[in-house]
Design a protein around this motif. Sequence first.
Motif, PDB file in Angstrom:
ATOM      1  N   LYS A 129      -2.066  -3.328  -2.149  1.00  0.00           N
ATOM      2  CA  LYS A 129      -1.805  -2.466  -3.281  1.00  0.00           C
ATOM      3  C   LYS A 129      -3.062  -1.212  -3.269  1.00  0.00           C
ATOM      4  CE  LYS A 129       0.249  -5.341  -6.314  1.00  0.00           C
ATOM      5  NZ  LYS A 129       0.622  -5.971  -8.024  1.00  0.00           N
ATOM      6  N   VAL A 130      -3.458  -0.703  -2.162  1.00  0.00           N
ATOM      7  CA  VAL A 130      -4.105   0.266  -1.976  1.00  0.00           C
ATOM      8  C   VAL A 130      -3.484   1.680  -2.020  1.00  0.00           C
ATOM      9  CG1 VAL A 130      -5.933   1.547  -0.313  1.00  0.00           C
ATOM     10  CG2 VAL A 130      -5.821  -0.742  -0.561  1.00  0.00           C
ATOM     11  N   ILE A 131      -3.940   2.817  -2.808  1.00  0.00           N
ATOM     12  CA  ILE A 131      -3.051   3.883  -2.829  1.00  0.00           C
ATOM     13  C   ILE A 131      -4.083   5.084  -2.282  1.00  0.00           C
ATOM     14  CG2 ILE A 131      -2.015   5.570  -4.491  1.00  0.00           C
ATOM     15  CD1 ILE A 131      -1.404   3.287  -6.212  1.00  0.00           C
ATOM     16  N   ILE A 132      -3.527   5.669  -1.513  1.00  0.00           N
ATOM     17  CA  ILE A 132      -4.448   6.992  -0.829  1.00  0.00           C
ATOM     18  C   ILE A 132      -3.890   8.152  -0.743  1.00  0.00           C
ATOM     19  CG2 ILE A 132      -5.669   7.605   1.391  1.00  0.00           C
ATOM     20  CD1 ILE A 132      -5.763   4.662   2.411  1.00  0.00           C
ATOM     21  N   GLY A 133      -4.499   9.150  -1.517  1.00  0.00           N
ATOM     22  CA  GLY A 133      -3.627  10.589  -1.733  1.00  0.00           C
ATOM     23  C   GLY A 133      -3.968  11.024  -0.159  1.00  0.00           C
ATOM     24  N   CYS A 138       0.847  -1.174  -0.075  1.00  0.00           N
ATOM     25  CA  CYS A 138      -0.006   0.044  -0.020  1.00  0.00           C
ATOM     26  C   CYS A 138       1.034   1.286  -0.121  1.00  0.00           C
ATOM     27  CB  CYS A 138      -0.842  -0.027   1.333  1.00  0.00           C
ATOM     28  SG  CYS A 138      -2.155  -1.471   1.187  1.00  0.00           S
ATOM     29  N   ILE A 139       0.371   2.408  -0.557  1.00  0.00           N
ATOM     30  CA  ILE A 139       1.070   3.715  -0.431  1.00  0.00           C
ATOM     31  C   ILE A 139       0.192   4.559   0.296  1.00  0.00           C
ATOM     32  CG2 ILE A 139       1.789   5.463  -1.941  1.00  0.00           C
ATOM     33  CD1 ILE A 139       2.503   3.466  -4.007  1.00  0.00           C
ATOM     34  N   ILE A 140       0.682   5.071   1.144  1.00  0.00           N
ATOM     35  CA  ILE A 140      -0.494   6.066   2.076  1.00  0.00           C
ATOM     36  C   ILE A 140       0.110   7.340   2.103  1.00  0.00           C
ATOM     37  CG2 ILE A 140      -1.613   6.515   4.337  1.00  0.00           C
ATOM     38  CD1 ILE A 140      -1.877   3.469   4.408  1.00  0.00           C
ATOM     39  N   THR A 141      -0.171   8.602   1.509  1.00  0.00           N
ATOM     40  CA  THR A 141       0.389   9.835   1.401  1.00  0.00           C
ATOM     41  C   THR A 141       0.164  10.459   2.740  1.00  0.00           C
ATOM     42  OG1 THR A 141      -1.134  10.557   0.240  1.00  0.00           O
ATOM     43  CG2 THR A 141       0.772   9.740  -0.945  1.00  0.00           C
ATOM     44  N   ALA A 142       0.848  11.764   2.542  1.00  0.00           N
ATOM     45  CA  ALA A 142       0.960  12.497   3.727  1.00  0.00           C
ATOM     46  C   ALA A 142      -0.285  13.087   4.319  1.00  0.00           C
ATOM     47  CB  ALA A 142       1.870  13.886   3.663  1.00  0.00           C
ATOM     48  N   GLN A 143      -0.564  12.937   5.722  1.00  0.00           N
ATOM     49  CA  GLN A 143      -1.623  13.584   6.640  1.00  0.00           C
ATOM     50  C   GLN A 143      -2.819  12.652   6.429  1.00  0.00           C
ATOM     51  OE1 GLN A 143      -1.175  17.523   5.127  1.00  0.00           O
ATOM     52  NE2 GLN A 143      -0.446  18.149   6.990  1.00  0.00           N
ATOM     53  N   VAL A 144      -2.684  11.595   5.733  1.00  0.00           N
ATOM     54  CA  VAL A 144      -3.869  10.667   6.021  1.00  0.00           C
ATOM     55  C   VAL A 144      -4.368  10.305   7.463  1.00  0.00           C
ATOM     56  CG1 VAL A 144      -4.763   8.209   5.239  1.00  0.00           C
ATOM     57  CG2 VAL A 144      -3.846   9.928   3.497  1.00  0.00           C
ATOM     58  N   PRO A 178     -15.472  -1.670  -2.573  1.00  0.00           N
ATOM     59  CA  PRO A 178     -15.145  -3.149  -3.028  1.00  0.00           C
ATOM     60  C   PRO A 178     -13.482  -2.988  -3.907  1.00  0.00           C
ATOM     61  CG  PRO A 178     -16.778  -2.113  -4.358  1.00  0.00           C
ATOM     62  CD  PRO A 178     -16.464  -1.102  -3.301  1.00  0.00           C
ATOM     63  N   ASP A 179     -13.037  -4.074  -3.824  1.00  0.00           N
ATOM     64  CA  ASP A 179     -11.827  -4.291  -4.727  1.00  0.00           C
ATOM     65  C   ASP A 179     -11.764  -3.598  -6.046  1.00  0.00           C
ATOM     66  OD1 ASP A 179     -11.224  -6.009  -3.006  1.00  0.00           O
ATOM     67  OD2 ASP A 179     -11.183  -7.605  -4.162  1.00  0.00           O
ATOM     68  N   ASN A 180     -10.845  -3.035  -6.513  1.00  0.00           N
ATOM     69  CA  ASN A 180     -10.290  -2.276  -7.769  1.00  0.00           C
ATOM     70  C   ASN A 180     -11.113  -0.971  -7.995  1.00  0.00           C
ATOM     71  OD1 ASN A 180      -8.645  -4.580  -8.394  1.00  0.00           O
ATOM     72  ND2 ASN A 180     -10.792  -5.761  -8.627  1.00  0.00           N
ATOM     73  N   SER A 181     -11.693  -0.470  -6.779  1.00  0.00           N
ATOM     74  CA  SER A 181     -12.541   0.669  -7.055  1.00  0.00           C
ATOM     75  C   SER A 181     -11.703   1.986  -6.964  1.00  0.00           C
ATOM     76  CB  SER A 181     -13.492   1.111  -6.257  1.00  0.00           C
ATOM     77  OG  SER A 181     -14.197  -0.278  -5.910  1.00  0.00           O
ATOM     78  N   LYS A 182     -11.878   3.013  -7.868  1.00  0.00           N
ATOM     79  CA  LYS A 182     -11.244   4.363  -7.654  1.00  0.00           C
ATOM     80  C   LYS A 182     -12.336   5.558  -7.045  1.00  0.00           C
ATOM     81  CE  LYS A 182      -7.824   3.600 -11.231  1.00  0.00           C
ATOM     82  NZ  LYS A 182      -7.156   4.011 -12.333  1.00  0.00           N
ATOM     83  N   VAL A 183     -11.899   5.950  -5.913  1.00  0.00           N
ATOM     84  CA  VAL A 183     -12.938   6.919  -5.361  1.00  0.00           C
ATOM     85  C   VAL A 183     -12.309   8.259  -5.049  1.00  0.00           C
ATOM     86  CG1 VAL A 183     -14.430   5.051  -4.572  1.00  0.00           C
ATOM     87  CG2 VAL A 183     -12.743   6.088  -3.015  1.00  0.00           C
ATOM     88  N   HIS A 200      -8.152   2.779  -5.146  1.00  0.00           N
ATOM     89  CA  HIS A 200      -7.296   4.175  -5.128  1.00  0.00           C
ATOM     90  C   HIS A 200      -8.107   4.997  -4.582  1.00  0.00           C
ATOM     91  CE1 HIS A 200      -4.496   3.344  -8.441  1.00  0.00           C
ATOM     92  NE2 HIS A 200      -4.539   2.290  -7.857  1.00  0.00           N
ATOM     93  N   ILE A 201      -7.862   5.625  -3.699  1.00  0.00           N
ATOM     94  CA  ILE A 201      -8.600   6.728  -2.876  1.00  0.00           C
ATOM     95  C   ILE A 201      -7.922   8.137  -3.154  1.00  0.00           C
ATOM     96  CG2 ILE A 201      -9.504   7.600  -0.596  1.00  0.00           C
ATOM     97  CD1 ILE A 201      -9.448   4.859   0.204  1.00  0.00           C
ATOM     98  N   GLY A 202      -8.773   9.090  -3.710  1.00  0.00           N
ATOM     99  CA  GLY A 202      -8.161  10.576  -4.210  1.00  0.00           C
ATOM    100  C   GLY A 202      -7.821  11.326  -3.012  1.00  0.00           C
ATOM    101  N   GLY A 203      -6.724  12.193  -3.064  1.00  0.00           N
ATOM    102  CA  GLY A 203      -6.575  12.989  -1.878  1.00  0.00           C
ATOM    103  C   GLY A 203      -7.439  13.701  -1.495  1.00  0.00           C
ATOM    104  N   GLY A 204      -7.472  14.048  -0.096  1.00  0.00           N
ATOM    105  CA  GLY A 204      -8.480  14.748   0.510  1.00  0.00           C
ATOM    106  C   GLY A 204      -9.961  14.098   0.598  1.00  0.00           C
ATOM    107  N   SER A 205     -10.256  12.851   0.399  1.00  0.00           N
ATOM    108  CA  SER A 205     -11.380  12.292   0.340  1.00  0.00           C
ATOM    109  C   SER A 205     -11.903  11.945   1.537  1.00  0.00           C
ATOM    110  CB  SER A 205     -11.286  10.857  -0.509  1.00  0.00           C
ATOM    111  OG  SER A 205     -11.144  11.114  -1.860  1.00  0.00           O
ATOM    112  N   GLY A 206     -12.994  11.889   2.079  1.00  0.00           N
ATOM    113  CA  GLY A 206     -13.400  11.458   3.233  1.00  0.00           C
ATOM    114  C   GLY A 206     -14.438  10.074   3.201  1.00  0.00           C
TER     115      GLY A 206
END
Lengths: 323, 323, 323
Positions: free
Chosen positions: B270-274, B253-259, B302-307, B290-296
């Motif tokens: 393999k989850v990526i969080i902005g 997984c990749i978890i970027t700053a201030q999450v 579910p698997d393989n989603s981009k939100v 994939h979770i976009g930056g700033g998301s709540g």
Amino acid sequence: MNNKFFYKKNNIPLSKIFKTLKLDFIGKDRKIYDIKDLASANSHDISFMNSNKYFDLLKKTKAKYVITNTRYKNIVDRYCKPILVKNVLPSVANVTLLFYPKSLDDTFDNNVFTPDQRKYKNIKFGKNVLIGKNVIIGKNTSIGHNTIIESNVEIGDNCEIGNNIVIKYSKIGNNVKILDGSIIGKKGFGFFPDYKKNIRYPHIGIVIIGHNSEIGSNNTIDRGSMSDTKIGENTFIDNQVHIAHNVNVGDNCIITAQVGFAGSSSLGNKVIIGGQAGISGHLKIGNNVHIGGGSGVVKNIPDNSKVMGYPAKDLRKFLKDNK
Amino acid sequence: MNNKFFYKKNNIPLSKIFKTLKLDFIGKDRKIYDIKDLASANSHDISFMNSNKYFDLLKKTKAKYVITNTRYKNIVDRYCKPILVKNVLPSVANVTLLFYPKSLDDTFDNNVFTPDQRKYKNIKFGKNVLIGKNVIIGKNTSIGHNTIIESNVEIGDNCEIGNNIVIKYSKIGNNVKILDGSIIGKKGFGFFPDYKKNIRYPHIGIVIIGHNSEIGSNNTIDRGSMSDTKIGENTFIDNQVHIAHNVNVGDNCIITAQVGFAGSSSLGNKVIIGGQAGISGHLKIGNNVHIGGGSGVVKNIPDNSKVMGYPAKDLRKFLKDNK
Amino acid sequence: MNNKFFYKKNNIPLSKIFKTLKLDFIGKDRKIYDIKDLASANSHDISFMNSNKYFDLLKKTKAKYVITNTRYKNIVDRYCKPILVKNVLPSVANVTLLFYPKSLDDTFDNNVFTPDQRKYKNIKFGKNVLIGKNVIIGKNTSIGHNTIIESNVEIGDNCEIGNNIVIKYSKIGNNVKILDGSIIGKKGFGFFPDYKKNIRYPHIGIVIIGHNSEIGSNNTIDRGSMSDTKIGENTFIDNQVHIAHNVNVGDNCIITAQVGFAGSSSLGNKVIIGGQAGISGHLKIGNNVHIGGGSGVVKNIPDNSKVMGYPAKDLRKFLKDNK
């Protein structure tokens, strides 16, 4: 780029570079001096190209050898000798690591010493201060308790560095304040994801902080990868702010608490950012821009704009939409 | 659960448990070995039930005594002996504290010593390092200046632990990097609000960090309450990230700053969080998300989603709604 | 206000105040004792007025001299002697600095010592603890490793202060827990932007933390400027929370991780705030208010409300709008 901050190997044989890239080397060997982007490379440097947007730079580059992939082979061939690889950027990372073998080694600095106050008459040290190699500290500067100035740091005159701070690979102007608990100059969060073991970007940039600026408490400011992370003059940054690698903040900016920057964005001068706002990567924010608290900025913002929202939009539109 | 990390009392008389719960005890006393959830309890353990969703587990539990309230009395009565209380979870907390009297004592560890470098030939210690009891450190691992490894910590081989870090109740794999200023293993922010004096959950879980992972600067990762907080292998976490108790992050997984994560959510691989995204509690995020930056994020993904968005929704919908 | 925490000069000649404001002084000189707002000023104090909303206070003020601008000259003239300046608040800052010359000096405290455990029999100190001047610590309190209690701090009985903490200008009740890495009592992020060199507000307020409260890890709580920053009793604050100057948090509140407060807002009692929410400055949040995670609160919230969203709105409306 301030290469005096990083130990660089000189004159690496081209054959060794090929070997690092797992390529066969044929022909006459030669010494390569450095790896640089197309614009700044000299005739003894190696460079790289992975996008058509660098075509104009390619035409003018002094580099003879350019790392690229099959897509750009023909175009590079017209001006330089292409070195064909599958993935350009990880290859660049590997070659950079050849020239800058310490650029990814962020293990804590064990070559530190406790400064002898009698030798530094114009500097005020707290208890348990540790200083590494290649550190210059200006006069009338104070360094607080438990603070670690790791190697390769220049600090100007009349600075106030607080307690429990870690600084490395940074150049700090005069009259700068850095508050307790901030961590400045570690390598950025950039890497090429790879199953089993991610590959890190090289980080040979430093952090540059201009005169009269203030960095709040518990901030994290990462050093640049191929360029520097810069904070301008008279720019004030509140607590718990995160500034990623290669970010460029202008002069007279005000950045309030818990703001976060992804990598490589640039801010003009006199930009004001409200609390908890986030700035995506690779954006260009103009001068005199006001960004409302909590905003999520995902595109460029022209000069003199006021924006708010997630995603950020014109402030008047935000207020109207949320009436 | 890794109970070797926590001192546990054995064989507490049932009558003492009743007394702790301010209940009258009648009948033959017996020794209770531990308190566990319905699924993992053995015949000498006590357990608890406070929701119909645990009915299937109740039917199979080996526990003889189950703390519950009047609502579930009859159903529990069919399979076990109910111990009736007004508030189940605070009662469980009190009984857990009987078995694990140190599970809430997070006072700083005063049983620390400065390691003698000559005794740890394969470990590189910075200045002012402090090590507590029940600590194991693998070979070729480095521990930076001012860092405190409090009691009950296992660190693998080839790890780089930075400066000004505090770690307790944690198990860290090989080749793990933990950057300056992070605080790992303190008890989580879970409690039963109570006028005048909140009652804390017990925290007998630890923090487990898998091989090859990296934890950025100034992070906070809390240990679990009744289960562990887990970070998978080759997972990279940026600066100023908060991971609450019982969170389970997968591999790669990749978890970027201030999450930030609220408690008890799980992430696949393999989850990526902005940057600055927030994940609510008790959610299940799938693989390759994939979770976009700033998301709540407020519901399962579910698997393989981009939100992206607040609240987070399908990325295409977010982009369309915000065109 | 707790002026015993700040050194104050007494009896500054009015002529010196005029000189500081770059104004000509004519007439009979007199001693001024302090600078205070219109409500609390006594007859020997100086005050200030920069808004019509203070008209009622002006009518009743005991102050004889009031710093103001041409806009309010006539109205001030009816009750006091106006001191005319161009910018009221920066002038107030300059005069405050005359009375409280140390109110902006946040250089690390070098007048610290390592406490002798034999002299503090009822206090448990970790390694490398540093204590400044004018510090009182109650009985059965513990102070963790590397923690710095700078000058002007009162800590009550039975407190647990963790590791790597910095506290100054604060008054802490009994049974309070402060977790590792928090920074409490530095001056707030308030200043008058000024090309070339920003002018800081004076900060003569302290941080007050009530009995039985808990402050999480890596928090930053700034002291007040002209009033105090207050945290009530039995209020629990999670990790990485930022509380700006003059914020007033009530009793029995629960503030989860990464929440941020801009300056001068007040919270009632029993307020619950979800993770990453942000509260703008100068707001009034009532009692029993629930603020959802990730919310951005930009206006006052009445008692017993539940809100969520950015900007925050009624929770039911938020849920309906996002169905």
